[in-house]
Design an enzyme around this catalytic site. Sequence first.
Site, PDB file in Angstrom:
ATOM      1  CG  ASP A  26       6.532  14.745 -31.969  1.00  0.00           C
ATOM      2  OD1 ASP A  26       7.487  14.616 -31.189  1.00  0.00           O
ATOM      3  OD2 ASP A  26       5.508  15.381 -31.679  1.00  0.00           O
ATOM      4  CD1 TRP A  31       7.000   3.407 -29.850  1.00  0.00           C
ATOM      5  CD2 TRP A  31       9.134   3.024 -29.284  1.00  0.00           C
ATOM      6  NE1 TRP A  31       7.294   2.111 -30.213  1.00  0.00           N
ATOM      7  CE2 TRP A  31       8.600   1.854 -29.878  1.00  0.00           C
ATOM      8  CE3 TRP A  31      10.456   3.029 -28.857  1.00  0.00           C
ATOM      9  CZ2 TRP A  31       9.349   0.694 -30.036  1.00  0.00           C
ATOM     10  CZ3 TRP A  31      11.213   1.868 -29.009  1.00  0.00           C
ATOM     11  CH2 TRP A  31      10.661   0.713 -29.600  1.00  0.00           C
ATOM     12  NE  ARG A  39      14.548  12.092 -24.959  1.00  0.00           N
ATOM     13  CZ  ARG A  39      13.340  12.522 -25.301  1.00  0.00           C
ATOM     14  NH1 ARG A  39      12.285  12.231 -24.557  1.00  0.00           N
ATOM     15  NH2 ARG A  39      13.173  13.242 -26.390  1.00  0.00           N
ATOM     16  CG  ASN A  74      15.615  18.553 -31.920  1.00  0.00           C
ATOM     17  OD1 ASN A  74      15.319  18.017 -32.980  1.00  0.00           O
ATOM     18  ND2 ASN A  74      14.694  18.910 -31.032  1.00  0.00           N
TER      19      ASN A  74
END
Length: 247
Positions: A26, A31, A39, A74
């Site tokens: 995760d 980040w 992404r 997802n």
Amino acid sequence: MGDNKTQNAAGEQAKCLPRHIAIILDGNGRWAKKRLMPRNAGHLAGSETFRNIATYCKEIGVEYLTVYAFSTENWKRPEEEVGGIMKLLDKYLHEAIRDMRKKNIRMKVFGDTSRLSPELRKLIAETDEISKTIEGFQANVCINYGGRAEIVRAAQAYARDYAAGKTEGELTEEQFSGYLYSAGIPDPDLLIRPGGEYRISNFLLWQCAYSEFYYTDVLWPDFTPQELDKAIAAYNRRDRRFGGVKG
């Protein structure tokens, strides 16, 4: 990480080293966002972290590592992001096929692979065949995986066998476990969730009934072997009673 440091870490953890560690990968997107990057750059960094952590787990003596890479939910993400993840999976599988025998690492994919491309399914089948020729550390990668879906799938498979007369007697937990993707693999001793979230997110619901949970705010791409050492140290401080009482 140098050999001496690895040996020292392994020595400190040897008394109570988790046999099986599970990790929810995760924080890749956050980040990347913090760095004003797309992404998929976070997913690329996260894939390198997985490679490093898997290698470290093998070095210190962990037998199984199971990671939550792509859930059934997802698919709702942007098409570009999903496509990037699938390209990373293709790259990783090719590298695994190249290196599995050399590094003595087995690999297993957990999840419904029917939605993956024929090319990815072929690569997964090849890693399965290679794994049969190897003994030792095993990395399990959960792709298009959901814990509830896994339990339903297992129940359906048992019902089919029961109706066909392939099984008899009262169903036991041990028998049921044999219908899961993780059949033959011990349940995780330690579940780690980086990224600052405090939920299980439909991951290994059956298998984690008595796992120790460890949460950290560190985003997955920044998760290092030293962070894994911290999680194992916390695990070693737990009093695991499995519902009983220690005298």
